[in-house]
Design a protein around this motif. Structure first.
Motif, short mmCIF file in Angstrom:
data_model
loop_
_atom_site.label_atom_id
_atom_site.label_comp_id
_atom_site.label_asym_id
_atom_site.label_seq_id
_atom_site.Cartn_x
_atom_site.Cartn_y
_atom_site.Cartn_z
N VAL A 140 0.85 -1.19 0.00
CA VAL A 140 0.00 0.00 0.00
C VAL A 140 0.89 1.25 0.00
O VAL A 140 2.09 1.16 0.25
CB VAL A 140 -0.92 0.03 1.24
N ARG A 141 0.27 2.38 -0.26
CA ARG A 141 0.99 3.65 -0.10
C ARG A 141 1.15 3.94 1.39
O ARG A 141 0.22 3.70 2.18
CB ARG A 141 0.24 4.79 -0.80
N LYS A 142 2.31 4.43 1.78
CA LYS A 142 2.55 4.70 3.19
C LYS A 142 1.54 5.69 3.77
O LYS A 142 1.22 5.64 4.95
CB LYS A 142 3.97 5.25 3.39
N ALA A 186 2.00 -3.88 -13.55
CA ALA A 186 0.88 -2.97 -13.82
C ALA A 186 0.06 -2.74 -12.55
O ALA A 186 -0.40 -1.62 -12.29
CB ALA A 186 -0.01 -3.55 -14.92
N ALA A 187 -0.08 -3.78 -11.74
CA ALA A 187 -0.82 -3.63 -10.49
C ALA A 187 -0.06 -2.75 -9.50
O ALA A 187 -0.66 -1.92 -8.81
CB ALA A 187 -1.07 -5.01 -9.88
N ILE A 188 1.26 -2.90 -9.45
CA ILE A 188 2.07 -2.05 -8.58
C ILE A 188 1.94 -0.59 -8.99
O ILE A 188 1.79 0.31 -8.15
CB ILE A 188 3.55 -2.49 -8.63
N LYS A 192 0.72 2.79 -6.87
CA LYS A 192 1.51 4.02 -6.78
C LYS A 192 0.71 5.23 -7.23
O LYS A 192 0.79 6.31 -6.63
CB LYS A 192 2.77 3.89 -7.65
N GLN A 193 -0.08 5.06 -8.29
CA GLN A 193 -0.83 6.19 -8.85
C GLN A 193 -2.17 6.41 -8.18
O GLN A 193 -2.90 7.33 -8.54
CB GLN A 193 -1.04 5.95 -10.35
N LEU A 216 5.98 3.18 -0.98
CA LEU A 216 5.13 2.03 -0.72
C LEU A 216 5.63 1.24 0.51
O LEU A 216 6.82 1.29 0.84
CB LEU A 216 5.10 1.10 -1.93
N THR A 217 4.73 0.51 1.13
CA THR A 217 5.10 -0.32 2.26
C THR A 217 4.28 -1.61 2.24
O THR A 217 3.20 -1.66 1.65
CB THR A 217 4.87 0.42 3.60
#
Length: 277
Positions: A140-142, A186-188, A192-193, A216-217
């Motif tokens: 997930v995004r931090k 693509a999922a990563i 991020k976006q 990300l974490t």
């Protein structure tokens, strides 16, 4: 006249003589997989080359560097094995789909390719003890505030088309939306976006992605059963299997394996190599 007791002793002597004659004509240990004469260990030492099947399109386990040379976690382990055996290393690029075939057709001496041990595969190949363990977790995004699947209610999670992750998410019966992508990268990127809130994937892959993407974490939980990955070899060659298990024991006891894992994934191994029963 021959009495019954004499007949019995005579029959016994004849049987023993027959067994001795058979033993004299048979070289014990000269046939059968795993005998010293046929073991892969002896073949590799005589050949002077160790043929290792590696998946070189699966960073950071295996990939080609900028100079076109194999590199990665599995590659480093293969290099260490060849060095300790005192032989040259021949690296053969294989895929997840043809790992078993390469073993069965003797194209490789051993497969080191993030190879998960399970009952179905064990019908066709033999596995060493585990050298790396994978779980499933979220990346997930931090800044998201998401710590576990419990925080995902009403959020969107990314999975890869054709993988088991989507089925695993659905089996959890949580209130999440599922968005499928063609591949893991693509999922990563979607995470991020901000197109999705999280992605469920192999913890080793996620650790590497978090290393590459500091924003990300990876969550600490492991909602899916752990997967224990070993080397794959042909069935019936216990001598070779014993040798490889001794190699794994030594690189684990010396912490070399843990150091190589940290080198490539940016964190220490998350799970113990032996299941906690």
């Amino acid at each position: 006249m021959t009495f019954v007791g004499d007949k019995a002793r005579l029959a016994c002597l004849i049987a023993v003589a027959g067994l001795l004659a058979l033993a004299g004509c048979t070289r014990i240990g000269s046939t059968g997989q795993g005998s010293p004469e046929e073991s892969t260990l002896k073949a590799v030492l005589q050949r002077g080359t160790l043929r290792v099947g590696e998946c070189l399109s699966s960073a950071p386990f295996g990939f080609y560097d900028k100079s076109g040379n194999p590199d990665g976690y599995d590659v480093d382990i293969a290099k260490e094995l060849a060095s300790r055996m005192g032989v040259k290393l021949e690296e053969i690029n294989i895929t997840g789909a043809n790992r078993i075939l390469n073993i069965q057709t003797n194209k490789v001496d051993v497969v080191i390719c993030n190879f998960t041990r399970n009952m179905e595969r064990a019908k066709e190949v033999a596995f060493t003890h585990p050298y790396v363990v994978a779980g499933q977790a979220l990346i997930v995004r931090k800044s998201s505030g998401i710590k576990s699947l419990k925080d995902m209610s009403g959020h969107t999670i990314a999975t890869v088309k054709g993988s088991t992750n989507g089925d695993e998410v659905r089996s959890l019966n949580t209130q999440m939306k599922i968005q499928e992508y063609d591949n893991s990268l693509a999922a990563i990127l979607a995470v991020k976006q901000g197109q999705v809130d999280a992605m469920l994937e192999d913890t080793n892959f996620l650790a590497y992605q978090a290393k590459l993407n500091p924003e990300l974490t990876v969550t600490d939980e492991a909602p899916i059963p752990l997967q224990y990955n070993g080397f794959g070899v042909r069935q019936g060659d216990q001598i070779w299997l014993n040798y490889l298990n001794e190699f794994l024991f030594e690189i684990n006891a010396s912490k070399l394996n843990a150091r190589l894992y940290n080198k490539w994934f940016g964190v220490d191994p998350r799970f113990p190599l032996n299941p906690q029963y």
